[in-house]
Structure formats: structure tokens, C-alpha cells
Design an enzyme around this catalytic site. Structure first.
Site, PDB file in Angstrom:
ATOM      1  N   ASP A 151       0.619  -1.407  -0.254  1.00  0.00           N
ATOM      2  CA  ASP A 151       0.364   0.271  -0.272  1.00  0.00           C
ATOM      3  C   ASP A 151       1.211   0.816   0.247  1.00  0.00           C
ATOM      4  OD1 ASP A 151      -1.653  -1.504   0.006  1.00  0.00           O
ATOM      5  OD2 ASP A 151      -2.914  -1.428   1.848  1.00  0.00           O
ATOM      6  N   GLU A 252      -6.852  -4.256  -5.030  1.00  0.00           N
ATOM      7  CA  GLU A 252      -5.924  -3.735  -3.912  1.00  0.00           C
ATOM      8  C   GLU A 252      -6.754  -2.324  -2.997  1.00  0.00           C
ATOM      9  OE1 GLU A 252      -3.224  -3.760  -2.175  1.00  0.00           O
ATOM     10  OE2 GLU A 252      -2.001  -6.018  -2.702  1.00  0.00           O
ATOM     11  N   THR A 253      -6.867  -1.886  -2.184  1.00  0.00           N
ATOM     12  CA  THR A 253      -6.782  -0.657  -1.396  1.00  0.00           C
ATOM     13  C   THR A 253      -6.162  -0.577  -0.465  1.00  0.00           C
ATOM     14  OG1 THR A 253      -9.146   0.672  -0.863  1.00  0.00           O
ATOM     15  CG2 THR A 253      -8.604  -1.666   0.040  1.00  0.00           C
ATOM     16  N   ASN A 255      -4.985  -0.568   2.858  1.00  0.00           N
ATOM     17  CA  ASN A 255      -5.568  -1.414   4.790  1.00  0.00           C
ATOM     18  C   ASN A 255      -4.509  -1.337   5.036  1.00  0.00           C
ATOM     19  OD1 ASN A 255      -5.225  -3.251   3.099  1.00  0.00           O
ATOM     20  ND2 ASN A 255      -7.624  -3.638   2.920  1.00  0.00           N
ATOM     21  N   ASP A 282      -6.090  -8.392  -3.183  1.00  0.00           N
ATOM     22  CA  ASP A 282      -5.435  -7.248  -2.186  1.00  0.00           C
ATOM     23  C   ASP A 282      -4.895  -8.171  -1.400  1.00  0.00           C
ATOM     24  OD1 ASP A 282      -5.176  -6.114   0.248  1.00  0.00           O
ATOM     25  OD2 ASP A 282      -6.373  -4.922  -0.272  1.00  0.00           O
ATOM     26  N   ASP A 398     -20.261  -0.621  -7.262  1.00  0.00           N
ATOM     27  CA  ASP A 398     -20.219   0.249  -6.080  1.00  0.00           C
ATOM     28  C   ASP A 398     -21.158   1.804  -7.148  1.00  0.00           C
ATOM     29  OD1 ASP A 398     -20.335   1.420  -3.617  1.00  0.00           O
ATOM     30  OD2 ASP A 398     -18.787   2.332  -4.641  1.00  0.00           O
ATOM     31  N   GLU A 446     -25.564  -1.086  -8.332  1.00  0.00           N
ATOM     32  CA  GLU A 446     -25.873  -0.126  -6.383  1.00  0.00           C
ATOM     33  C   GLU A 446     -27.024   1.247  -7.560  1.00  0.00           C
ATOM     34  OE1 GLU A 446     -24.848   1.160  -2.433  1.00  0.00           O
ATOM     35  OE2 GLU A 446     -23.343   1.604  -4.536  1.00  0.00           O
ATOM     36  N   ASP A 521     -24.071  -1.710   4.422  1.00  0.00           N
ATOM     37  CA  ASP A 521     -24.253  -0.609   3.933  1.00  0.00           C
ATOM     38  C   ASP A 521     -25.407   0.143   5.216  1.00  0.00           C
ATOM     39  OD1 ASP A 521     -23.749   2.744   4.017  1.00  0.00           O
ATOM     40  OD2 ASP A 521     -24.275   2.291   1.845  1.00  0.00           O
TER      41      ASP A 521
END
Length: 765
Positions: A151, A252-253, A255, A282, A398, A446, A521
Site C-alpha cells: 500500500d 487492492e486498497t 488497508n 488485495d 458500487d 447499486e 451499508d
């Protein structure tokens, strides 16, 4: 994700793609790849505005200078490339894992031969009139990298300012510490046999990959929170009855710096809705974190689910990226430059009309430029990679309304009829699964974003299923808000029968409606019926979290625990007998609670991880959930391909469902539209579906007091048998009767009292 904040100060880059829109998948072979004999390693990256791009090669992820530096050549279609013989790599000392990144120059920062890392030589402006933000001091991640080294910020490198532009930060060189692409050599890990089940026959289980197993004492400690650990839960989910697991983002984010202690703040990113790279699984979720490990382990997990007949769906975020947004509302110069912003900012991001700032319909800083054909290539290519190489069966998108945008800069407009929008291109190039099942992908939107005409429940083009927010709101209001919100039986009936008003007008079907009472959510199912309002400021591990919806249509049922459990049974039962595709959230099958926190996006905590121990009440509810899922799966009449009508050989329309008032007479428009009517029943003709039950009868009483229902004709020589009654008197492990153990009630005109806020399910046999 809804409108929560989930970006961190140093979030990073990701990807786009190459050349004009094309039905071919990654036709320019962007990224890093060996030739067939592994004699040469070729790197390709796209930029239409760069004037120079250099490739930097490293032998380690961090802490060392580059081993090699190569000028890339500009070819046709904006594709830059460099090919390096393997013998040269060896001579450079690159004999193990190869890490790489790019540096780019352009109109706002032209190349100068006297430039050195960390200098301002050649600089003109941080952003020019055309929106270019080139900065050679920032090492750029390849958007097509198949794995990412780490990251942007880590436990040993917490200074996110190294990625920033602007007067204060532009000359800081990020090369040594920046995330790098990893060159993969391929693997032989199988993904198993993909399920071909029709979407209409699925029961979806939404969960966080790490949170699924972190609290599970039955899994080896080292495997908890990993792809390997998740694969070990496949038999348990199959036992529950779910047929598709939907993971929150696994691309990947940022975190790695998430903490798990009482000093946590709202800066953590647990959910993962800020993608850094669209191809890379990730690394934090891998037990095997070596080069290629996350990819192999993800595929191993997919095979474990496929071996149980369970689809693997992933939540993908193509509306914005982890590269972030302006550091302040008044500073147009300071942005993070980690990847595509430093390669071709106006191509990959929607900008304001003056090209100086981000255009935002996401609530988290700025839109991805989903209408640009080159930017769309990234979406299509990465989706195809997860489908073909990693074995994924479908996607939940999303804030998917951003993918329906029809303009690039200075505006936003959703138009499902625009053949050039990303939504229609995805359908064209990644064919959805046919109605009857088979090969293809399941595409779930969404269907909202923020501002403009972005609320589009029922408004998506052909091929798309949607989270049906109208179903959620109607059923919640009918359960929790009678007396303050008007919900007619007609509205309820429309939702229970597949929402034809939303999907029938454009050729879509009930199974394009993803019916849900809760999602990641918002409130859990238990909290929906136990909390009058959110409580997001509480102490760790249940908080604090900022944001969160204020209007939840929730109610604590007067604080009566038995009524709270009954309400949860009603919500789950109605979802399982409604036409459409039911989705439940991980832990809801056992009354998981987050103590009224409805936006725990930042809580990488024991409270937010699923708990696998059960109290008596939780065990009873889990048995109820298993029973209702099994009942749905056993009866195709509950999973119609059409809106409960068929055409016989003579062209006559045959109605497969009939609505009834409690007194046994047929419900008409007057009853449906009467705001004072809150009890409705319906009979489904099972014979039309080849169902084992010749008929199914369902009655829902939204009143607070008991209502007597007069049962209709069950069929010639048949009687009605009770499958379940959600009322408190029946609570226990056997509240849903197994096949053959249903309770005999009687025939036509039998009267049955359904308690206040209760639901009855019968079959005829």
C-alpha cells in the site's frame, strides 16, 4: 457503499487501459508480460498526453534505488512500450521478483536532460489549462499490474505526503517507497468448475472477506482473514443454503495501516471502497504474500466455493479510485499522483469544466471518467481478467449510476439509452448469464450515486440486475413505520411479486431485482428492528464511525426482545418468498448486531468481524434462516422467470398468482389503494412451475393486532399445510417445518389467525 467517507490521506493509483474501445480484451497487451519463451519481458502503458515515459525496474519493493531505467517508445494509439531481454535483466541482478513503475513528463512539466530525482527542473505548473498533472518525481503504478507490492502508506512508511503535488510536496521523490507493480510468471492453480445456475435461482450472501473468518476459532489462526480461510468456510455457507457469496472489494486498497485497538480513528478503510489497482487481489488478504501468492490463493478460494456449487461475486468500484481528490476545497494544485493521474489525468478522471478540479457524484471526491473509451477499456479488461483468470462469476458495481454517465467533464447525466456508456459496453463485451442459466456473468448494480439524475432504481439498461432500494424501503416502512408513512397493500404486493413497475417496462424480469432488507451499508437485520436511530459515535470496537444514513426506517419494536426477533423473522421470510433474488448480509442469519452503528466502514475490529458462536436465540434464528432458504430453493414457484404470467398454446395469458383480502375474497384495486388496508395474502399456482406443491399460500399481517385469514381453494383433493408462522408462539429450532413434516390446517374456507406483524407460509398437498 452509500455516502460514507472511506478514503485515506495517502490513497493511491490504479488503472485505465489502452487504445480506443474494442470488443477484444486488452488488445494492446498492456501491463508486463513475457514472450512465449520467456526470452523477453515487455512493458506497455497508455498515455495520450505524455511527452516522455521512463520505466524503472527494482529488485525490492521498498528501500532501494532502481536497478534499471529505460526510455519507453511511443507507438500507435498512445501505447508506450519497452522490451528487455531476460539476459539483460539477469545482468542487472534482477533474478528474483521484478518490481516496476513509471515516471512521466508532459506539457505542464516537460522533460529536461538535467532533471534529477527530487528536483523541480523543467517544472511549469502542477496543473495546466488542459488538466495535465505530470510530475516525474512521482513513481507511477502500472494500471495493468497484476499484483501490487504494498500500500502507499504502511506501518514503516506512514508519510503520505510523498505522493502529493503542489508547492509544498511536488519535489519529493516517491520512488523508493511507492507501491510497485509485480511481474508474474503465471501459475497452474485451478478455479474449479464454474456454476451455471440462473441468477433467479440464487441466494446471495454479502460479506467482508477478512471479517468472514477473523473471529472463527475453528480456523487455523494464520488463515483467519485470508482467501485461504474464506475458502475453508465454503462448506458452512453451502450448509446454510446460500448459492453465491458476494465479497466486499477484494481489489487492492489502502488497508495495511488499519489498526485493531481502542485508539482507532475514522481514517481506517475496512470496507475497501477506494481501489488502488483493478487487477491485483488485495495482498493483505493473502496468507501467502510472496509474489504471485495472492493470485494463486484467490484462485484456490474460488475453487473451494465452486466445489460446493457456490458462485463467487465481487464488489467492484469503478466510479472513483483510491488516488483520491483535492487535498482541500480551495487548493487546486495539491492532489495525490500515484498512477493514472500522473499518466493522463483528463482521460481517466471526470474534471470540472475548467479542467482544474474533480467532478464528483460519488461523495468521496471525484468521478472516474466512465464515458471515455480508453478509460472504459480498463473496466472491461479488468473485469475480463477476474472472470477468465481468477474465476469470478459476477460483479456488484458500487455507485453504478456513474457508469451510465454520458459526458466527461463539467457535467453528469445518466442515460441508459446511450450505447456508448460503460453500462452498455460491459453488457456487450461481457455477456450476462442467460435467463435460464449457462455461461456468462451476473451483473448487479447499486443503482444510485449522488446528485443529478443518479437515483436510477429500475432505470438501468437491459442485462443489468439492481439492488432494489424500493423493495428495502417498502418492506421496512410496512414493518416499522405504519402510522407515520403510508404504505398500501398494492405497493407491498408489487414488491413481493418482483417489482414489475420497475423492471417490466423495459423487458427485464423479476430476477433483475436483488431484494434485500439490509446491506453492509446500514443496519444489520437485528439492529434494523432493535434501534430507533444510529449510534455511530460509541467507543471501540463498535465505533466511532462518521457519516451514516439518518433515515433508516428502523424501529426497536417497543424494546421487546421477542418482538424484535419476530420482526427479523418477518423481514427474512418476506425476502425469501418474494419474486426476485434475495440477498442477506453475513451474520444476519444469526442476528448479528453492531449496537446501532449503521456505517462501520472504518472498523477493522472484533465487533465488525462475524462471530461464529451462537446463543440459543441466535441458533433458533439460524435454523429459521436455513429453513426459509431451503423452502425457497425447493419451490421454483417462488423463483419465477416472468411476472407470474404465462401464455398457453392458444395465446391466452395465464395468471399464476392471485391476491386475496383476509376475508378470502379477491383483492381489487380499491383494496390495494386503501391506505387503511395493511393485510394481504397471495396464492401462487405451483403447477405452472412444475412445483412439488400444487399451490403456495402466503399471508402477511402488518397490523399490530391479530388478523384472521380465510384460506382459498388449495386445489382439487388438496389441503393446506403450514410450513411456518413467524409469530412468537412458534419460535424454536423447528419453526420452519421440513418437507413432509408440515402441519395440516384444512381446506378452503379454513380460518387462520395471524398475529400482529406476522407472516404465514402454507403449501397445498
Amino acid at each position: 457503499m452509500q455516502f460514507q467517507k472511506c478514503l485515506i490521506a495517502a490513497m493511491l493509483a490504479f488503472a485505465f487501459t489502452g487504445a480506443p474501445a474494442s470488443a477484444a480484451i486488452n488488445p494492446n497487451k498492456l501491463g508486463a508480460s513475457y514472450d512465449s519463451t520467456k526470452s523477453n519481458l515487455t512493458f506497455k502503458v497508455y498515455s495520450s498526453r505524455a511527452t516522455r515515459i521512463e520505466l524503472y525496474l527494482y529488485s525490492a519493493a521498498t528501500g532501494t534505488a532502481e536497478k534499471g531505467r529505460y526510455i519507453m517508445n511511443l507507438g500507435t494509439g498512445g501505447v508506450w512500450s519497452a522490451s528487455i531481454p531476460s539476459t539483460t535483466l539477469t545482468s542487472l541482478g534482477l533474478t528474483g521478483t521484478i518490481y516496476y513503475g513509471y515516471r512521466a513528463w508532459g506539457p505542464n512539466w516537460p522533460y529536461s536532460s538535467s532533471w534529477t530525482k527530487g528536483s523541480g527542473t523543467g517544472f511549469i505548473s502542477d496543473v495546466d489549462a488542459n488538466g495535465n498533472r505530470f510530475n516525474p518525481n512521482k513513481l507511477l503504478l502500472d494500471p495493468y499490474a497484476l499484483e501490487m507490492s504494498h500500500d502507499p502508506t504502511t506501518a514503516t512508511m506512514s508519510n503520505g505526503t510523498i505522493y502529493a503535488s503542489g508547492a509544498t510536496y511536488r519535489n519529493i521523490d516517491s520512488g523508493s517507497s511507492a507501491p510497485k507493480g509485480i511481474v508474474l510468471n503465471g501459475d497452474t492453480q485451478s478455479i474449479g468448475t464454474k456454476p451455471t445456475r440462473a441468477l433467479k435461482d440464487d441466494v446471495v450472501y454479502e460479506t467482508h472477506l477478512r471479517g468472514l473468518t477473523m473471529n472463527d476459532a475453528g480456523i487455523t489462526a494464520a488463515y483467519r482473514g485470508t482467501y485461504k480461510g474464506a475458502g475453508l468456510k465454503a462448506p458452512a455457507l453451502a450448509s446454510l443454503g446460500v448459492t453465491a457469496v458476494e465479497f466486499l472489494p477484494v481489489q487492492e486498497t489502502q488497508n495495511d495501516t488499519n489498526d485493531a485497538d481502542p485508539n482507532s480513528d475514522t481514517g481506517d478503510n475496512y470496507w475497501g471502497y477506494s481501489t488502488l489497482n483493478y487487477f491485483a487481489p488485495d495482498r493483505r488478504y493473502a496468507y501467502d504474500k510472496t509474489a504471485g501468492g495472492p493470485t494463486r490463493e484467490f484462485k484456490e478460494m474460488v475453487k473451494a466455493f465452486h466445489d460446493q456449487g457456490i458462485k463467487v461475486l465481487i464488489d467492484v468500484v469503478y466510479n472513483h479510485t483510491g488516488e483520491g481528490y483535492a487535498w482541500s476545497s480551495t487548493d487546486k494544485t495539491t492532489y495525490n499522483i500515484m498512477g493514472m493521474r500522473g499518466l493522463d489525468n483528463p482521460t481517466y478522471y471526470s474534471l470540472t469544466s475548467d479542467f482544474q478540479n474533480s467532478w464528483d457524484n460519488t461523495g468521496v471526491g471525484g468521478n472516474y471518467n466512465t464515458h471515455n473509451p480508453v478509460a472504459q477499456n480498463l473496466i472491461v479488461d479488468s473485469l475480463a481478467y477476474w472472470r477468465d483468470t481468477l474465476g469470478v462469476d459476477g460483479y456488484r458495481f458500487d455507485l453504478a449510476s456513474v457508469l451510465g454517465n454520458t459526458c466527461e467533464h463539467g457535467c453528469y447525466n445518466f442515460d441508459k439509452m446511450d450505447s456508448g456508456n460503460a453500462l452498455n459496453r460491459i453488457v456487450a463485451e461481457l455477456p450476462p448469464r442467460p435467463a435460464a442459466g449457462g455461461s456468462g456473468v451476473d451483473l448487479i448494480a447499486e443503482p444510485w450515486a449522488i446528485g443529478g439524475n443518479s437515483y436510477q432504481v429500475g432505470g438501468f439498461p437491459s442485462g443489468w440486475a439492481e439492488w432494489n432500494g424500493a423493495y428495502r424501503d417498502t418492506v421496512r416502512q410496512a414493518q416499522n413505520k405504519l402510522g407515520s408513512v403510508t404504505v398500501t397493500t398494492g405497493t407491498m404486493a408489487t414488491r413481493f411479486a418482483g417489482s414489475s413497475d420497475l423492471y417490466g417496462d423495459d423487458g427485464r424480469m423479476p430476477w433483475h431485482s436483488i431484494n434485500f432488507m439490509t446491506a453492509h451499508d446500514g443496519f444489520t437485520l437485528k439492529d434494523l428492528y432493535s434501534c430507533n436511530s444510529k449510534n455511530n459515535t460509541q467507543a471501540w470496537p463498535y465505533g466511532p464511525s462518521d457519516g451514516g444514513e439518518d433515515n433508516n426506517n428502523s424501529w426497536d419494536q417497543g424494546g421487546i426482545a421477542a418482538d424484535q426477533r419476530k420482526a427479523a423473522r418477518n423481514g427474512l421470510a418476506l425476502m425469501m418468498v418474494s419474486a426476485g433474488v434475495p440477498m442477506l448480509v453475513g451474520g444476519d442469519e444469526a442476528l448479528r448486531s453492531l449496537n446501532c452503528n449503521n456505517n462501520p466502514y472504518n472498523l477493522d475490529s472484533t465487533a465488525n468481524w462475524l462471530n461464529w458462536t451462537r446463543s440459543t436465540d441466535q441458533s433458533n434464528f439460524e435454523a429459521f434462516a436455513k429453513g426459509m432458504i431451503a423452502f425457497r430453493k425447493a419451490h421454483p414457484a417462488l423463483r419465477p422467470a416472468n411476472f407470474y404470467s404465462s401464455v398457453d398454446n392458444n395465446g391466452n395469458v395465464m395468471e399464476q398468482l392471485r391476491w386475496f383480502k383476509p376475508d378470502g375474497t379477491v383483492a381489487d384495486s380499491t383494496y390495494f389503494n386503501d391506505a387503511n388496508s395493511h393485510a394481504i395474502a397471495w396464492r401462487i399456482d405451483g403447477s405452472e412451475f412444475g412445483d412439488t406443491a400444487s399451490a403456495i399460500y402466503l399471508a402477511h399481517n402488518a397490523w399490530s393486532a391479530q388478523v384472521n385469514f380465510v384460506l382459498p381453494w388449495p386445489g382439487s383433493g388438496k389441503n393446506w399445510y403450514r410450513v411456518t408462522d413467524t409469530c412468537g408462539w412458534a419460535e424454536g429450532t423447528g419453526q420452519v417445518r421440513s418437507p413432509g413434516a408440515e402441519d395440516l390446517l384444512g381446506g378452503e374456507n379454513t380460518s387462520y389467525g395471524v398475529c400482529g406483524r406476522g407472516t404465514l407460509v402454507l403449501i397445498a398437498k
